[in-house]
Write an enzyme that holds these catalytic residues in place. Sequence first.
Site, PDB file in Angstrom:
ATOM      1  N   ASP A 140     -17.449  20.109  84.316  1.00  0.00           N
ATOM      2  CA  ASP A 140     -16.327  19.232  83.697  1.00  0.00           C
ATOM      3  C   ASP A 140     -16.368  17.903  84.024  1.00  0.00           C
ATOM      4  OD1 ASP A 140     -14.163  18.546  82.215  1.00  0.00           O
ATOM      5  OD2 ASP A 140     -12.699  19.956  83.056  1.00  0.00           O
ATOM      6  N   HIS A 212     -15.672  22.816  71.899  1.00  0.00           N
ATOM      7  CA  HIS A 212     -14.619  21.945  72.590  1.00  0.00           C
ATOM      8  C   HIS A 212     -15.185  20.749  72.236  1.00  0.00           C
ATOM      9  CE1 HIS A 212     -11.462  20.773  75.109  1.00  0.00           C
ATOM     10  NE2 HIS A 212     -12.565  20.341  76.058  1.00  0.00           N
TER      11      HIS A 212
END
Length: 298
Positions: A140, A212
């Site tokens: 991330d 996403h």
Amino acid sequence: MLKPQSAIFQENSNQFYHLEYQLDPSYSAEKIIPALQHALTKQSDQINLVVAFGKRLWQQLNPTWTPVELEEFTTLTSPQGHTAPATQRDLLIWIHSLSHDNNFDQVLHIQNALSGIAELKLDLPGFTYHDSRDLIGFVDGTANPKEDQRQLAAVIPEGQVGAGGCYVLSQKWVHKLNDFNQLPVEKQEKVVGRTKEDDIELEGDAMPVDSHVSRTDVKVDGKAMKIYRRSAPYGSATESGLYFLSFACELERFSIQLKRMYGLTEDGITDKLIDFSDAVSSSYWFAPSEQDLARILN
Ligand code: HEM
């Protein structure tokens, strides 16, 4: 020149602590300010501290100006019924460093200083997991802006109300880890839009419109809606997830990305990621510049 709180951009921490407080609106600024001053006294030089205010408290402490876009979070609901519930609070304190001990000393100090005036609503430590992965196993932060681009994405520019400060979005997310881990890795990668092991963005037809990355990598009138993310995983044996924390020069950048995630834009497409994680808190904040913070507190 107005400077953002420097701890926002300090990137070498691996231990994080997030505190969100609610204040009784009847308390006066005269009562709040000394408690805040005391709370924000650093207990160690090693820690980084960032403070941000919800709109109501900011306007109480500083009635003369408010950044134009600052608003309270309002609940979002996708057509399929996923929600990002508004839990707007007054005060966010983000502590980070290389040591949970030092963070914890500061947490105890803050709680001691604020317990008479504020109710602790979120009390959440976080940590760096392996090579900066979420607990769903994906790296991330890869597409985060780097170096000077970070401030361009995160800081309200000179000449605007709130210059040197940042709009902030925080959300506690709870992962449905069992559901996600039951997917074959190839399907997990289609949910995120990047490969799992080596963190490479999917390309062309391999990239689903509801991944996403497809929902959050967005341009408006040719301008990339970049935000600067500083999220951290948190977890216990029974509940784990992500404390999503992000800074932007325009609040609209968050709301556009969130609407795209929750299927609330014209194309009606919902981010696949929200089938596997639930947002359980959401607030918008303003993190004032160093100078504006000092002016309020002195
Ligand atoms: C459970 C919650 C979330 C998880 C697990 C998650 C995870 C990820 C991962 C693994 C990536 C790809 C690597 C990277 O570039 O960082 C990513 C990218 C990104 N996420 Fe999230 N995210 C979450 C929530 C959000 C939310 C709420 C927003 C915005 C409001 C957001 C905005 C972004 C953006 C802007 C990117 C970069 C897209 C690009 O330019 O490639 N994320 N996220």
